[in-house]
Design an enzyme around this catalytic site. Structure first.
Site, PDB file in Angstrom:
ATOM      1  N   ARG A 132       0.829  -1.217   0.000  1.00  0.00           N
ATOM      2  CA  ARG A 132       0.000   0.000   0.000  1.00  0.00           C
ATOM      3  C   ARG A 132       0.859   1.261   0.000  1.00  0.00           C
ATOM      4  NH1 ARG A 132      -4.555  -1.579   4.503  1.00  0.00           N
ATOM      5  NH2 ARG A 132      -5.275  -3.483   3.486  1.00  0.00           N
ATOM      6  N   CYS A 133       1.881   1.260  -0.778  1.00  0.00           N
ATOM      7  CA  CYS A 133       2.873   2.341  -0.802  1.00  0.00           C
ATOM      8  C   CYS A 133       2.854   3.015  -2.172  1.00  0.00           C
ATOM      9  CB  CYS A 133       4.249   1.727  -0.515  1.00  0.00           C
ATOM     10  SG  CYS A 133       5.636   2.873  -0.601  1.00  0.00           S
ATOM     11  N   GLY A 134       3.242   4.264  -2.200  1.00  0.00           N
ATOM     12  CA  GLY A 134       3.361   4.964  -3.473  1.00  0.00           C
ATOM     13  C   GLY A 134       4.375   4.332  -4.403  1.00  0.00           C
ATOM     14  N   PHE A 135       5.270   3.525  -3.854  1.00  0.00           N
ATOM     15  CA  PHE A 135       6.294   2.849  -4.660  1.00  0.00           C
ATOM     16  C   PHE A 135       5.922   1.399  -4.997  1.00  0.00           C
ATOM     17  CE2 PHE A 135       8.695   6.123  -2.280  1.00  0.00           C
ATOM     18  CZ  PHE A 135       9.187   6.844  -3.365  1.00  0.00           C
ATOM     19  N   THR A 136       4.730   0.961  -4.623  1.00  0.00           N
ATOM     20  CA  THR A 136       4.327  -0.431  -4.837  1.00  0.00           C
ATOM     21  C   THR A 136       4.427  -0.839  -6.304  1.00  0.00           C
ATOM     22  OG1 THR A 136       2.920  -0.405  -2.883  1.00  0.00           O
ATOM     23  CG2 THR A 136       2.440  -2.099  -4.519  1.00  0.00           C
TER      24      THR A 136
END
Length: 181
Positions: free
Chosen positions: A56-60
């Protein structure tokens, strides 16, 4: 004066002893995402890209680039190792089983995934203690700052570089190719 000599002797002994007993990445055990304990020695002779991941990360979206690198170089003794961690803004709260499903369904991940770990702090994984002590971050700091920090390890188990979250997997490809030669 006598205490200074004793202290110098103790420090020298500890330094020599530490050099002789230097731990290798291959001495560390980790748990797969399915709960099986394995030795990192399984990866001896391979170039490794070790990444702390989160769903659930902007970098996923970097899962896609990591999988592409793995597929491209897996036959050349290259492995990507994903270690989920929930230490950054609760971005990996799911169980290992749900993390595995998410990675497979959304990104077709075939590289090795591991059980959720801590990468910083009192309960941090020995693997991350090793990685961080061998390759410092910005301004010599050790702590992982965010999800998708990447460590590049050569075929001899030497941690050769550390990349921050914003470094895309594609931007690391040339460094990987150099180690695969």
């Amino acid at each position: 004066m006598f205490l200074k000599i004793i202290l110098a002797f103790v420090l020298a002994f500890n330094w020599i002893n530490a050099k002789e007993n230097k731990m290798s990445i291959y001495d560390i055990n980790v748990k797969t995402i399915d709960g099986q304990e394995i030795s990192m020695s399984k990866y001896k002779g391979k170039v490794l890209l070790i990444v702390n991941v989160a769903s659930r990360c902007g970098f996923t979206g970097q899962y896609e680039g990591l999988e592409n690198l793995f597929e491209k170089y897996k036959n050349n003794d290259f492995m990507v190792l994903g270690f989920p961690s929930n230490q950054f803004a609760n971005q990996e709260p799911e169980s290992n089983e749900r993390i595995k499903d998410f990675c497979t369904i959304n990104f077709g991940v075939n590289f090795d995934m591991f059980a959720k770990i801590d990468v910083n702090g009192e309960n941090e994984s020995p693997l991350y203690t090793f990685l961080k002590s061998n390759q410092k971050g910005i301004l010599g700091t050790e702590n992982i700052k965010w999800n998708f920090t990447k460590f590049l390890v050569d075929k001899n188990g030497t941690v050769v570089d550390r990349y921050g979250s914003a470094s895309s997997p594609e931007s690391i490809e040339d460094d990987i190719k150099k180690l695969l030669k």
